[in-house]
Enzyme design. Sequence first.
Site, short mmCIF file in Angstrom:
data_model
loop_
_atom_site.label_atom_id
_atom_site.label_comp_id
_atom_site.label_asym_id
_atom_site.label_seq_id
_atom_site.Cartn_x
_atom_site.Cartn_y
_atom_site.Cartn_z
N GLY A 249 2.28 0.05 4.13
CA GLY A 249 1.16 -0.76 4.61
C GLY A 249 0.24 -1.12 3.45
O GLY A 249 0.69 -1.33 2.33
N GLU A 250 -1.06 -1.21 3.75
CA GLU A 250 -2.08 -1.53 2.76
C GLU A 250 -2.02 -2.97 2.26
O GLU A 250 -2.86 -3.40 1.49
CB GLU A 250 -2.02 -0.59 1.54
CG GLU A 250 -2.13 0.88 1.85
CD GLU A 250 -2.03 1.76 0.63
OE1 GLU A 250 -2.02 1.23 -0.52
OE2 GLU A 250 -1.95 2.99 0.79
#
Length: 337
Positions: free
Chosen positions: A309-310
């Site tokens: 993610g991120e």
Amino acid sequence: MTLTSSLITLETTVRQRIDHKTKPLGALGRLEELALQIALIQRTETPALSNPHLLVFAGDHGLAAEGVSAYPADITYSMVRNFIAGGAAINVFCRQNGLNLLVCDVGVNGSFEENTDNFVKYKIRPGTRNMRYEAAMTPDECEAAIDAGKTLVNGVQYRDCNVIGFGEMGIGNTASAALLMHRLTNLPLEQCVGRGTGLTDSGLAHKRSILREVADQYVQLTDPMAILTAMGGLEIAAIVGGLLQATENGMLILIDGFIATAALLVAHALNPAVRQHCIFCHQSDETGHQLMLNFLNAQPLLTLNLRLGEGTGCALAYPIVQAAVGMLNEMATMDSL
């Protein structure tokens, strides 16, 4: 000339330019498709990438209390501190590839005293409610999170940004994303639920059991906003708002992995035009992401088995986007030899 006919004319012109570059016909493969897509999004033969930004929205999930993640909920707070300090993977990749990173707290269970250029606060509440027992958000809270996403997109566009990607942080958000996927694609829940941050076999079975209970509780909901309100996350709702606003602004949108694509499913249900603005940066290693991409008829640029993610997939794929635009604008044509 109507808009449709002007776009057809532009597509023909750009295809001819690409075909006459100093290379065999079609030799640059996906780069050629990407260059054409960007030209059509920007409605110009000579597209440009300006001040690219990655917005990372963070929020906690009440459902994390049910053990649907391999990590405790307070990791959300710690990771946001890491983003602000510049020590996370997304910080490294944004620095390396020239993207501006902006982190936004829309629902973290914790207070931040940091006053830095890369961090903003639009906290709606300290995490969603536990959707096993009640809707994750009220309609007003969901709308507020969507408005936060829209506000940030307009803010960065004001700085001459025309390329934007979205990332997220929130322990438990693969559970929320799986539920949204299940309801918006009508795929079986078992195909939508994965290991997230690394659940064991028993942990995965428990997660599926909890999510089945939640899905059954809200089975009567059909409206995308109602589904998002009941089973979404504050950070996911903010991304939905960002996607809708970026489309309205005519921006190029970089799509990350499982969570961001779940937000796209909601945005697409609300406004199908969103899809035309999206570049799908990678295929996540999370169960279900390939099925999401298939549902959207999307082909990702990278497959690196990422599941972080991120917005990391956006940052890693951005040089490919730059290469496509550079090829279209700078590569010589056969006529010039």
